[in-house]
Design a protein around this motif. Structure first.
Motif, PDB file in Angstrom:
ATOM      1  N   ASN A 127       0.828  -1.206   0.000  1.00 17.42           N
ATOM      2  CA  ASN A 127       0.000   0.000   0.000  1.00 17.42           C
ATOM      3  C   ASN A 127       0.867   1.262   0.000  1.00 17.42           C
ATOM      4  OD1 ASN A 127      -2.325  -1.564   0.046  1.00 17.42           O
ATOM      5  ND2 ASN A 127      -2.471  -1.529   2.283  1.00 17.42           N
ATOM      6  N   ASN A 128       1.977   1.223   0.722  1.00 12.91           N
ATOM      7  CA  ASN A 128       2.885   2.364   0.767  1.00 12.91           C
ATOM      8  C   ASN A 128       3.485   2.646  -0.600  1.00 12.91           C
ATOM      9  OD1 ASN A 128       5.799   3.455   1.097  1.00 12.91           O
ATOM     10  ND2 ASN A 128       4.860   3.960   3.068  1.00 12.91           N
ATOM     11  N   LEU A 129       3.963   1.596  -1.267  1.00 13.94           N
ATOM     12  CA  LEU A 129       4.608   1.777  -2.565  1.00 13.94           C
ATOM     13  C   LEU A 129       3.604   2.124  -3.657  1.00 13.94           C
ATOM     14  CD1 LEU A 129       7.277  -1.088  -2.555  1.00 13.94           C
ATOM     15  CD2 LEU A 129       7.520   1.308  -1.848  1.00 13.94           C
ATOM     16  N   LYS A 130       2.394   1.596  -3.553  1.00 15.80           N
ATOM     17  CA  LYS A 130       1.374   1.882  -4.559  1.00 15.80           C
ATOM     18  C   LYS A 130       1.087   3.379  -4.629  1.00 15.80           C
ATOM     19  CE  LYS A 130      -3.451   0.887  -5.788  1.00 15.80           C
ATOM     20  NZ  LYS A 130      -3.198   0.756  -7.242  1.00 15.80           N
ATOM     21  N   ALA A 131       1.136   4.028  -3.485  1.00 18.35           N
ATOM     22  CA  ALA A 131       0.880   5.464  -3.457  1.00 18.35           C
ATOM     23  C   ALA A 131       2.047   6.274  -4.015  1.00 18.35           C
ATOM     24  CB  ALA A 131       0.584   5.904  -2.018  1.00 18.35           C
ATOM     25  N   ARG A 132       3.239   5.676  -4.047  1.00 19.16           N
ATOM     26  CA  ARG A 132       4.446   6.408  -4.435  1.00 19.16           C
ATOM     27  C   ARG A 132       4.940   6.095  -5.843  1.00 19.16           C
ATOM     28  NH1 ARG A 132       8.286   4.376   0.131  1.00 19.16           N
ATOM     29  NH2 ARG A 132       9.839   5.354  -1.226  1.00 19.16           N
ATOM     30  N   PHE A 133       4.670   4.895  -6.334  1.00 22.18           N
ATOM     31  CA  PHE A 133       5.249   4.457  -7.604  1.00 22.18           C
ATOM     32  C   PHE A 133       4.137   4.150  -8.612  1.00 22.18           C
ATOM     33  CE2 PHE A 133       8.512   3.658  -4.467  1.00 22.18           C
ATOM     34  CZ  PHE A 133       9.669   4.089  -5.094  1.00 22.18           C
ATOM     35  N   LYS A 134       3.716   5.174  -9.299  1.00 22.93           N
ATOM     36  CA  LYS A 134       2.596   5.034 -10.231  1.00 22.93           C
ATOM     37  C   LYS A 134       2.968   4.276 -11.496  1.00 22.93           C
ATOM     38  CE  LYS A 134      -0.051   7.492  -7.539  1.00 22.93           C
ATOM     39  NZ  LYS A 134      -1.145   6.846  -6.778  1.00 22.93           N
ATOM     40  N   ASN A 135       4.251   4.134 -11.771  1.00 23.61           N
ATOM     41  CA  ASN A 135       4.681   3.456 -12.991  1.00 23.61           C
ATOM     42  C   ASN A 135       4.858   1.954 -12.808  1.00 23.61           C
ATOM     43  OD1 ASN A 135       4.727   5.965 -14.154  1.00 23.61           O
ATOM     44  ND2 ASN A 135       6.943   6.187 -14.134  1.00 23.61           N
ATOM     45  N   TYR A 136       4.445   1.442 -11.648  1.00 24.54           N
ATOM     46  CA  TYR A 136       4.609   0.015 -11.355  1.00 24.54           C
ATOM     47  C   TYR A 136       3.277  -0.589 -10.914  1.00 24.54           C
ATOM     48  CZ  TYR A 136       9.517   1.020 -11.832  1.00 24.54           C
ATOM     49  OH  TYR A 136      10.726   1.416 -12.350  1.00 24.54           O
ATOM     50  N   ASP A 137       3.073  -1.823 -11.328  1.00 21.36           N
ATOM     51  CA  ASP A 137       1.784  -2.493 -11.142  1.00 21.36           C
ATOM     52  C   ASP A 137       1.753  -3.241  -9.813  1.00 21.36           C
ATOM     53  OD1 ASP A 137      -0.624  -3.722 -11.341  1.00 21.36           O
ATOM     54  OD2 ASP A 137      -0.149  -4.921 -13.122  1.00 21.36           O
ATOM     55  N   LEU A 138       1.243  -2.611  -8.800  1.00 22.05           N
ATOM     56  CA  LEU A 138       1.120  -3.245  -7.499  1.00 22.05           C
ATOM     57  C   LEU A 138      -0.275  -3.841  -7.283  1.00 22.05           C
ATOM     58  CD1 LEU A 138       3.364  -0.591  -6.398  1.00 22.05           C
ATOM     59  CD2 LEU A 138       3.574  -2.689  -5.058  1.00 22.05           C
ATOM     60  N   ASP A 139      -1.048  -3.897  -8.367  1.00 21.60           N
ATOM     61  CA  ASP A 139      -2.354  -4.563  -8.321  1.00 21.60           C
ATOM     62  C   ASP A 139      -2.287  -5.987  -8.852  1.00 21.60           C
ATOM     63  OD1 ASP A 139      -3.780  -2.419  -7.216  1.00 21.60           O
ATOM     64  OD2 ASP A 139      -3.991  -1.473  -9.178  1.00 21.60           O
ATOM     65  N   ASN A 140      -1.121  -6.388  -9.329  1.00 21.42           N
ATOM     66  CA  ASN A 140      -0.905  -7.761  -9.817  1.00 21.42           C
ATOM     67  C   ASN A 140       0.478  -8.209  -9.353  1.00 21.42           C
ATOM     68  OD1 ASN A 140      -3.310  -8.368 -11.766  1.00 21.42           O
ATOM     69  ND2 ASN A 140      -2.642  -6.295 -12.293  1.00 21.42           N
ATOM     70  N   LEU A 141       0.595  -8.412  -8.069  1.00 23.02           N
ATOM     71  CA  LEU A 141       1.876  -8.586  -7.406  1.00 23.02           C
ATOM     72  C   LEU A 141       2.342 -10.044  -7.434  1.00 23.02           C
ATOM     73  CD1 LEU A 141       3.970  -7.037  -5.631  1.00 23.02           C
ATOM     74  CD2 LEU A 141       2.527  -7.610  -3.663  1.00 23.02           C
ATOM     75  N   THR A 142       3.664 -10.228  -7.577  1.00 17.54           N
ATOM     76  CA  THR A 142       4.284 -11.551  -7.446  1.00 17.54           C
ATOM     77  C   THR A 142       4.989 -11.628  -6.091  1.00 17.54           C
ATOM     78  OG1 THR A 142       4.620 -11.836  -9.833  1.00 17.54           O
ATOM     79  CG2 THR A 142       6.028 -13.131  -8.370  1.00 17.54           C
ATOM     80  N   LEU A 143       4.639 -12.641  -5.310  1.00 14.92           N
ATOM     81  CA  LEU A 143       5.279 -12.870  -4.018  1.00 14.92           C
ATOM     82  C   LEU A 143       6.270 -14.013  -4.152  1.00 14.92           C
ATOM     83  CD1 LEU A 143       2.197 -12.783  -1.599  1.00 14.92           C
ATOM     84  CD2 LEU A 143       3.707 -10.880  -2.229  1.00 14.92           C
ATOM     85  N   VAL A 144       7.485 -13.795  -3.672  1.00  9.68           N
ATOM     86  CA  VAL A 144       8.526 -14.828  -3.663  1.00  9.68           C
ATOM     87  C   VAL A 144       9.009 -14.984  -2.228  1.00  9.68           C
ATOM     88  CG1 VAL A 144      10.755 -15.571  -4.593  1.00  9.68           C
ATOM     89  CG2 VAL A 144       9.250 -14.102  -5.979  1.00  9.68           C
ATOM     90  N   GLY A 145       9.095 -16.222  -1.739  1.00  9.18           N
ATOM     91  CA  GLY A 145       9.543 -16.406  -0.372  1.00  9.18           C
ATOM     92  C   GLY A 145      10.288 -17.709  -0.177  1.00  9.18           C
TER      93      GLY A 145
END
Length: 256
Positions: free
Chosen positions: A121-139
């Motif tokens: 949520n923090n990055l979504k507000a700051r980085f408009k050129n990146y798709d944080l609505d279709n996120l890949t999680l790696v762990g």
């Protein structure tokens, strides 16, 4: 705790690889969360109208979040922004090693899931050129458990989850989340963690074991052949190769 970094510091992480170290403060929980961000090689093509994808990396317990540069480098080449997140802070209780581990470690996983959601949520507000609505999680290991915990909460912004030999938290059984679990060969996962063959077919998930791979070697300090194999499997997954193709690739032993 060391004094928190202010702003972004440019670090040389490895040859031909740069990352930005930062600390994001979650004031509601008084947590100073260390992250390391890597921008894609062709960042100039990332626009608000055609945003580039994003991957979050969560480390295994006791492993630095910056110790997965080999994976971050792959995603960077695929034009992802990569965010490696440090979950364990000095004042956190140690990870439980006794009792019913699913119960005694759930606080750790839940806390980590809240962190991933907060960072997103923090990055979504700051980085408009990146798709944080279709996120890949790696762990990896416990980081995979954290990722699976969040994916099981039904967040609609998770597109893919890739785990490296996580062992405790069941992977999501959801048709809208693509799943790849890369397994080492020295420890089994707990019952019910991995989807059955029929569940893999139903939901399009994939479980692949790398012969002779060790759980603790699935990070930067592991042998080159394991890192090469992991990256090949992740690349094939991102390219939407079939699970049968990925499994066949994993069985090849000419890299040993």
């Amino acid at each position: 705790m060391k004094k928190c970094l202010k702003g972004l510091l440019l670090l040389s992480a490895s040859i031909n690889f740069t990352a930005l170290a930062d600390v994001i403060i979650d004031s509601s929980r008084e947590r100073h969360i260390p992250i390391e961000m890597s921008h894609p090689i062709q960042a100039e093509v990332c626009k608000a109208e055609s945003p580039c994808p994003v991957a979050f990396i969560s480390a295994g317990y006791g492993v630095s979040h910056s110790n997965y540069q080999f994976i971050a480098s792959l995603f960077k080449q695929k034009n992802y922004m990569v965010v490696a997140i440090g979950h364990e802070l000095p004042n956190d209780p140690p990870l439980s090693v006794s009792g019913n581990l699913y119960e005694t470690r759930s606080e750790n996983w839940s806390r980590g899931a809240v962190t991933l959601d907060f960072i997103r949520n923090n990055l979504k507000a700051r980085f408009k050129n990146y798709d944080l609505d279709n996120l890949t999680l790696v762990g990896h290991s416990n980081g995979g458990d954290i990722s699976a915990w969040l994916a099981n909460e039904g967040k609609d912004y998770i597109q893919d989850i890739i785990t490296l030999d996580h062992r405790r938290v069941p992977l999501p059984r959801r048709g809208d989340v693509k799943v790849l679990s890369i397994r080492a060969s020295d420890f089994p996962a707990d019952k019910g963690v991995l989807p059955t063959v029929s569940e893999q077919q139903k939901f399009g998930s994939c479980v692949v074991t790398i012969p002779k791979a060790r759980h603790n070697d699935m990070e930067d300090e592991g042998p080159e052949w394991i890192k090469t194999k992991i990256n090949a499997l992740i690349a094939g997954f991102l390219e939407e190769n079939s699970c049968a193709q990925l499994a066949s690739s994993a069985r090849h032993t000419d890299y040993l």
